[in-house]
Enzyme design. Structure first.
Site, mmCIF file in Angstrom:
data_model
loop_
_atom_site.group_PDB
_atom_site.id
_atom_site.type_symbol
_atom_site.label_atom_id
_atom_site.label_comp_id
_atom_site.label_asym_id
_atom_site.label_seq_id
_atom_site.Cartn_x
_atom_site.Cartn_y
_atom_site.Cartn_z
ATOM 1 N N GLY A 21 0.687 -1.231 -0.076
ATOM 2 C CA GLY A 21 -0.007 -0.191 -0.018
ATOM 3 C C GLY A 21 0.860 1.113 0.139
ATOM 4 O O GLY A 21 1.851 1.336 -0.513
ATOM 5 N N CYS A 22 0.309 2.455 0.597
ATOM 6 C CA CYS A 22 1.271 3.767 0.707
ATOM 7 C C CYS A 22 2.388 3.396 1.293
ATOM 8 O O CYS A 22 2.333 2.950 2.552
ATOM 9 C CB CYS A 22 0.137 4.591 1.455
ATOM 10 S SG CYS A 22 1.378 6.184 1.695
ATOM 11 N N PHE A 23 3.448 3.883 0.655
ATOM 12 C CA PHE A 23 4.834 3.474 1.331
ATOM 13 C C PHE A 23 5.096 4.272 2.590
ATOM 14 O O PHE A 23 5.992 3.996 3.249
ATOM 15 C CB PHE A 23 5.984 3.760 0.300
ATOM 16 C CG PHE A 23 6.098 4.837 -0.644
ATOM 17 C CD1 PHE A 23 5.287 6.092 -0.155
ATOM 18 C CD2 PHE A 23 6.476 4.892 -1.855
ATOM 19 C CE1 PHE A 23 5.198 7.259 -0.934
ATOM 20 C CE2 PHE A 23 6.671 5.929 -2.510
ATOM 21 C CZ PHE A 23 6.000 7.132 -2.208
ATOM 22 N N TRP A 24 4.269 5.428 2.638
ATOM 23 C CA TRP A 24 4.644 5.931 4.151
ATOM 24 C C TRP A 24 4.110 5.108 5.365
ATOM 25 O O TRP A 24 4.671 5.127 6.241
ATOM 26 C CB TRP A 24 3.484 7.386 3.894
ATOM 27 C CG TRP A 24 3.658 8.396 3.085
ATOM 28 C CD1 TRP A 24 4.817 8.517 2.253
ATOM 29 C CD2 TRP A 24 2.732 9.703 2.682
ATOM 30 N NE1 TRP A 24 4.733 9.579 1.396
ATOM 31 C CE2 TRP A 24 3.613 10.150 1.629
ATOM 32 C CE3 TRP A 24 1.648 9.701 2.853
ATOM 33 C CZ2 TRP A 24 2.856 11.367 0.793
ATOM 34 C CZ3 TRP A 24 0.827 10.764 2.303
ATOM 35 C CH2 TRP A 24 1.624 11.672 1.328
ATOM 36 N N CYS A 25 3.226 4.470 4.950
ATOM 37 C CA CYS A 25 2.523 3.559 6.198
ATOM 38 C C CYS A 25 3.632 2.288 6.466
ATOM 39 O O CYS A 25 3.922 2.087 7.437
ATOM 40 C CB CYS A 25 1.444 2.955 5.624
ATOM 41 S SG CYS A 25 -0.094 4.038 5.558
#
Length: 218
Positions: free
Chosen positions: A49-53
């Protein structure tokens, strides 16, 4: 917790047989770049998913030296974030983990990967929708390939999920680091709504599950 217990059991078997205005973050993840011999460090690449997470979660694992957000699995060289967001380049948002195998194994990183997101969601994680958010393991060598495939098969057979695991397993051909503003995003942007309402709950859950594998924070 059931999934974590199943994953822990699989890890044990494998080892024995062969792992707006919200206050900004004040907790700092320690830098582990003081590893005695960096020549023994290894890399792993995951998309969840979102690489920030995923970056925020893996940064806390003891033995993880560096987590870099980037793009992999596409057909465009040196893609920009804007290009990847169109879903036309074939890239996934990924993290590349540099780790010390004497402190944390690839098996344990796989365990963290499965826990960090929902691998039954096809081309999305929550409200983040598109092929760039697909669940994927990009392996660096054949050993990683075999372990990723083994855990995917065993986890599916365990009944931990009531839907098929759709995680892609593919060789890593190229990794392109994301723009600087994406790096260490959660720690640098803790006051942003996405960080507070999306990343923080995932991170807190992750830290509870892996409380025995976390770094000592400053």
């Amino acid at each position: 917790m059931l999934r974590y217990a199943l994953l822990s059991g699989l890890l044990a078997v494998t080892i024995s047989a062969c792992a707006q205005n919200v206050p900004a973050n004040t907790e700092k993840v320690p830098d582990d770049m003081d590893t005695p011999d960096n020549t023994h460090l290894e890399k792993a690449t995951f998309g969840g998913g979102c690489f920030w997470c995923t970056e925020a979660q893996f940064q806390y694992l003891d033995g993880v030296i560096k987590v870099e957000s980037g793009y992999a699995g596409g057909t465009v060289a040196n893609p920009t974030y804007e290009q990847v967001c169109t879903g036309t380049t074939g890239h996934a948002e990924v993290i590349q983990v540099t780790y010390d195998p004497s402190k944390i194994s690839y098996d344990e990183l796989l365990q963290a990967f499965w826990q960090s997101h929902d691998p039954t969601q096809l081309n999305r994680q929550g409200n983040d929708v598109g092929t760039q958010y697909r669940s994927v393991i990009f392996y660096h060598n054949e050993e990683q390939h075999k372990k990723a495939a083994y855990y995917k098969e065993k986890l599916q057979a365990s009944g931990a999920y009531d839907k098929p695991i759709v995680t892609e397993i593919a060789p890593l051909n190229n990794f392109y680091a994301a723009e600087n503003y994406h790096q260490d995003y959660y720690n640098q942007n803790g006051s942003q709504p996405y960080c507070h309402f999306v990343i923080k709950p995932k991170l807190e859950k992750f830290k509870k599950v892996f409380k025995d594998k976390l770094k000592h924070t400053k």
